[in-house]
Motif scaffolding. Structure first.
Motif, PDB file in Angstrom:
ATOM      1  N   SER A  51       0.769  -0.997  -0.028  1.00 28.98           N
ATOM      2  CA  SER A  51      -0.144   0.028   0.032  1.00 28.98           C
ATOM      3  C   SER A  51       0.902   1.253   0.213  1.00 28.98           C
ATOM      4  CB  SER A  51      -1.058   0.133   1.103  1.00 28.98           C
ATOM      5  OG  SER A  51      -0.221   0.004   2.495  1.00 28.98           O
ATOM      6  N   GLN A  52       2.109   0.977   0.555  1.00 30.15           N
ATOM      7  CA  GLN A  52       2.937   2.239   0.612  1.00 30.15           C
ATOM      8  C   GLN A  52       3.581   2.402  -0.906  1.00 30.15           C
ATOM      9  OE1 GLN A  52       5.948   1.247   3.567  1.00 30.15           O
ATOM     10  NE2 GLN A  52       4.636   2.239   5.173  1.00 30.15           N
ATOM     11  N   ARG A  53       3.925   1.320  -1.450  1.00 32.56           N
ATOM     12  CA  ARG A  53       4.215   1.550  -2.928  1.00 32.56           C
ATOM     13  C   ARG A  53       3.094   1.930  -3.923  1.00 32.56           C
ATOM     14  NH1 ARG A  53       6.704  -3.611  -1.700  1.00 32.56           N
ATOM     15  NH2 ARG A  53       4.764  -4.656  -2.555  1.00 32.56           N
ATOM     16  N   ASP A  54       1.699   1.439  -3.403  1.00 29.87           N
ATOM     17  CA  ASP A  54       0.684   2.037  -4.338  1.00 29.87           C
ATOM     18  C   ASP A  54       0.615   3.639  -3.956  1.00 29.87           C
ATOM     19  OD1 ASP A  54       0.197  -0.615  -4.989  1.00 29.87           O
ATOM     20  OD2 ASP A  54      -1.506  -0.937  -3.653  1.00 29.87           O
ATOM     21  N   ALA A  55       0.561   4.164  -2.757  1.00 26.28           N
ATOM     22  CA  ALA A  55       0.707   5.369  -2.577  1.00 26.28           C
ATOM     23  C   ALA A  55       1.698   6.083  -3.224  1.00 26.28           C
ATOM     24  CB  ALA A  55       0.535   5.553  -1.113  1.00 26.28           C
ATOM     25  N   ALA A  56       2.907   5.690  -3.294  1.00 22.85           N
ATOM     26  CA  ALA A  56       4.076   6.369  -3.996  1.00 22.85           C
ATOM     27  C   ALA A  56       3.942   6.453  -5.324  1.00 22.85           C
ATOM     28  CB  ALA A  56       5.301   5.795  -3.286  1.00 22.85           C
ATOM     29  N   ALA A  57       3.389   5.305  -5.853  1.00 28.26           N
ATOM     30  CA  ALA A  57       2.925   5.403  -7.511  1.00 28.26           C
ATOM     31  C   ALA A  57       2.021   6.281  -7.711  1.00 28.26           C
ATOM     32  CB  ALA A  57       2.396   3.863  -7.925  1.00 28.26           C
ATOM     33  N   LEU A  58       0.908   6.541  -6.904  1.00 27.76           N
ATOM     34  CA  LEU A  58      -0.226   7.118  -7.094  1.00 27.76           C
ATOM     35  C   LEU A  58       0.391   9.017  -6.918  1.00 27.76           C
ATOM     36  CD1 LEU A  58      -3.265   8.061  -7.622  1.00 27.76           C
ATOM     37  CD2 LEU A  58      -3.483   7.919  -5.011  1.00 27.76           C
ATOM     38  N   LEU A  59       1.231   9.093  -6.077  1.00 27.59           N
ATOM     39  CA  LEU A  59       1.984  10.473  -5.882  1.00 27.59           C
ATOM     40  C   LEU A  59       2.557  10.646  -7.182  1.00 27.59           C
ATOM     41  CD1 LEU A  59       2.327  12.804  -4.068  1.00 27.59           C
ATOM     42  CD2 LEU A  59       4.029  11.591  -2.988  1.00 27.59           C
ATOM     43  N   GLN A  60       3.346   9.890  -7.417  1.00 25.75           N
ATOM     44  CA  GLN A  60       4.351   9.989  -8.763  1.00 25.75           C
ATOM     45  C   GLN A  60       3.234  10.397 -10.189  1.00 25.75           C
ATOM     46  OE1 GLN A  60       7.144  10.518  -9.217  1.00 25.75           O
ATOM     47  NE2 GLN A  60       7.585  10.397 -11.249  1.00 25.75           N
ATOM     48  N   ALA A  61       2.138   9.564 -10.036  1.00 25.30           N
ATOM     49  CA  ALA A  61       1.166   9.820 -11.393  1.00 25.30           C
ATOM     50  C   ALA A  61       0.532  11.167 -11.076  1.00 25.30           C
ATOM     51  CB  ALA A  61       0.234   8.780 -11.404  1.00 25.30           C
ATOM     52  N   ASN A  62       0.307  11.664  -9.942  1.00 25.91           N
ATOM     53  CA  ASN A  62      -0.475  12.914  -9.794  1.00 25.91           C
ATOM     54  C   ASN A  62       0.851  13.920 -10.168  1.00 25.91           C
ATOM     55  OD1 ASN A  62      -3.002  12.095  -8.939  1.00 25.91           O
ATOM     56  ND2 ASN A  62      -2.419  12.279  -6.555  1.00 25.91           N
ATOM     57  N   ARG A  63       1.812  13.697  -9.886  1.00 29.00           N
ATOM     58  CA  ARG A  63       3.081  14.732 -10.180  1.00 29.00           C
ATOM     59  C   ARG A  63       3.189  14.869 -11.752  1.00 29.00           C
ATOM     60  NH1 ARG A  63       7.246  12.322  -6.685  1.00 29.00           N
ATOM     61  NH2 ARG A  63       6.383  13.003  -4.766  1.00 29.00           N
ATOM     62  N   LYS A  64       3.187  13.589 -12.426  1.00 33.66           N
ATOM     63  CA  LYS A  64       3.039  13.377 -13.826  1.00 33.66           C
ATOM     64  C   LYS A  64       1.838  14.533 -14.627  1.00 33.66           C
ATOM     65  CE  LYS A  64       6.107   9.778 -14.288  1.00 33.66           C
ATOM     66  NZ  LYS A  64       6.472   8.147 -14.953  1.00 33.66           N
ATOM     67  N   THR A  65       0.806  14.151 -13.882  1.00 32.83           N
ATOM     68  CA  THR A  65      -0.607  14.542 -14.542  1.00 32.83           C
ATOM     69  C   THR A  65      -0.465  15.960 -14.313  1.00 32.83           C
ATOM     70  OG1 THR A  65      -1.651  12.605 -13.797  1.00 32.83           O
ATOM     71  CG2 THR A  65      -2.850  14.703 -14.206  1.00 32.83           C
ATOM     72  N   ARG A  66       0.035  16.559 -13.203  1.00 35.10           N
ATOM     73  CA  ARG A  66       0.293  17.985 -12.943  1.00 35.10           C
ATOM     74  C   ARG A  66       1.088  18.767 -14.064  1.00 35.10           C
ATOM     75  NH1 ARG A  66       2.102  21.831  -9.578  1.00 35.10           N
ATOM     76  NH2 ARG A  66       0.359  22.863  -8.473  1.00 35.10           N
ATOM     77  N   GLN A  67       2.135  17.986 -14.136  1.00 31.39           N
ATOM     78  CA  GLN A  67       3.209  18.400 -15.200  1.00 31.39           C
ATOM     79  C   GLN A  67       2.638  18.474 -16.585  1.00 31.39           C
ATOM     80  OE1 GLN A  67       6.150  20.071 -14.633  1.00 31.39           O
ATOM     81  NE2 GLN A  67       5.732  19.840 -12.459  1.00 31.39           N
ATOM     82  N   VAL A  68       1.796  17.753 -16.920  1.00 21.72           N
ATOM     83  CA  VAL A  68       0.913  17.601 -18.169  1.00 21.72           C
ATOM     84  C   VAL A  68      -0.063  18.874 -18.171  1.00 21.72           C
ATOM     85  CG1 VAL A  68      -0.454  16.366 -19.718  1.00 21.72           C
ATOM     86  CG2 VAL A  68       1.461  15.259 -18.718  1.00 21.72           C
ATOM     87  N   VAL A  69      -0.666  18.882 -17.245  1.00 22.67           N
ATOM     88  CA  VAL A  69      -1.661  19.969 -17.142  1.00 22.67           C
ATOM     89  C   VAL A  69      -1.146  21.253 -17.214  1.00 22.67           C
ATOM     90  CG1 VAL A  69      -3.333  21.075 -15.622  1.00 22.67           C
ATOM     91  CG2 VAL A  69      -3.519  18.457 -16.123  1.00 22.67           C
ATOM     92  N   ILE A  70      -0.134  21.657 -16.518  1.00 18.27           N
ATOM     93  CA  ILE A  70       0.967  22.874 -16.717  1.00 18.27           C
ATOM     94  C   ILE A  70       1.317  23.133 -17.905  1.00 18.27           C
ATOM     95  CG2 ILE A  70       2.906  24.092 -15.720  1.00 18.27           C
ATOM     96  CD1 ILE A  70       2.511  22.553 -12.942  1.00 18.27           C
ATOM     97  N   GLY A  71       1.969  22.250 -18.870  1.00 17.94           N
ATOM     98  CA  GLY A  71       2.223  22.308 -19.913  1.00 17.94           C
ATOM     99  C   GLY A  71       1.097  22.469 -20.854  1.00 17.94           C
ATOM    100  N   ASP A  72       0.089  21.827 -20.851  1.00 17.13           N
ATOM    101  CA  ASP A  72      -1.151  22.119 -21.409  1.00 17.13           C
ATOM    102  C   ASP A  72      -1.822  23.659 -21.272  1.00 17.13           C
ATOM    103  OD1 ASP A  72      -3.082  21.061 -23.285  1.00 17.13           O
ATOM    104  OD2 ASP A  72      -4.673  21.015 -21.524  1.00 17.13           O
ATOM    105  N   GLU A  73      -1.653  24.226 -20.106  1.00 15.56           N
ATOM    106  CA  GLU A  73      -2.301  25.566 -19.995  1.00 15.56           C
ATOM    107  C   GLU A  73      -1.091  26.474 -19.812  1.00 15.56           C
ATOM    108  OE1 GLU A  73      -4.258  25.234 -16.038  1.00 15.56           O
ATOM    109  OE2 GLU A  73      -5.799  23.980 -16.870  1.00 15.56           O
ATOM    110  N   ALA A  74      -0.018  26.095 -20.520  1.00 22.79           N
ATOM    111  CA  ALA A  74       0.916  27.250 -20.645  1.00 22.79           C
ATOM    112  C   ALA A  74       0.716  28.359 -21.299  1.00 22.79           C
ATOM    113  CB  ALA A  74       2.304  26.662 -21.239  1.00 22.79           C
TER     114      ALA A  74
END
Length: 176
Positions: A51-74
């Motif tokens: 579950s810690q690995r799952d939480a870390a993977a979810l956090l990483q996915a959120n970071r990547k999603t955030r970066q995509v959104v920031i690029g999309d809204e640049a």
């Protein structure tokens, strides 16, 4: 004639266990259930690691999603053509942006037009607009600024859901 217990239909392990003292049989039973309990606890702790690995993977996915959104809204910009009405110039610029995004497969297409309306956010020589671009049957909100002093159009695609869920704010350059 003597025959092994197994050949007579008995179980040799049952014979051996029945010869052990009662206290030792209880001890073996407790030892067995203790080992089962330890294995169970270890399994539960191992699932905690997953579950810690799952939480870390979810956090990483959120970071990547955030970066995509920031690029999309640049912010994007282009010059304000001489003699062009600010609203129409911004609509044309966003329309070009939409066509580029469709060509790059960032949006489903085709582009179906852009409509902008003046917003209440005016800062000196800057006129702020809220726009809706349609592509592939879906509306995409944009915010933009026409700076008459520098003769620049600045716009950003805006996703209200990403602002709420990921904390991504539209760039202040776009009037956000």
């Amino acid at each position: 004639m003597w025959m092994p217990t197994a050949a007579r239909g008995g179980r040799p392990s049952a014979l051996i266990v029945s010869r052990l003292p009662l206290w030792f049989r209880w001890f073996l039973t407790l030892l067995f259930f203790g080992a089962v309990a330890v294995a169970f606890v270890a399994a539960l702790q191992g699932s905690g690691d997953s579950s810690q690995r799952d939480a870390a993977a979810l956090l990483q996915a959120n970071r990547k999603t955030r970066q995509v959104v920031i690029g999309d809204e640049a912010p994007h910009s282009s010059p304000l053509p001489t003699g062009a009405a600010p609203r129409l110039a911004l609509e044309r610029a966003i329309g070009t942006d939409i066509r580029v995004r469709v060509r790059r497969r960032q949006l489903g297409g085709p582009g179906q037009g852009v409509r902008c309306a003046a917003s209440d956010h005016r800062r000196g020589a800057q006129l702020a607009f809220r726009c809706i671009a349609r592509a592939g049957g879906f509306p995409y909100p944009f915010v933009g600024v026409v700076d008459r002093r520098t003769r620049r159009l600045i716009w950003c695609k805006f996703d209200p859901a990403s602002a709420a869920q990921l904390g991504v704010q539209v760039s202040p350059r776009c009037g956000g």
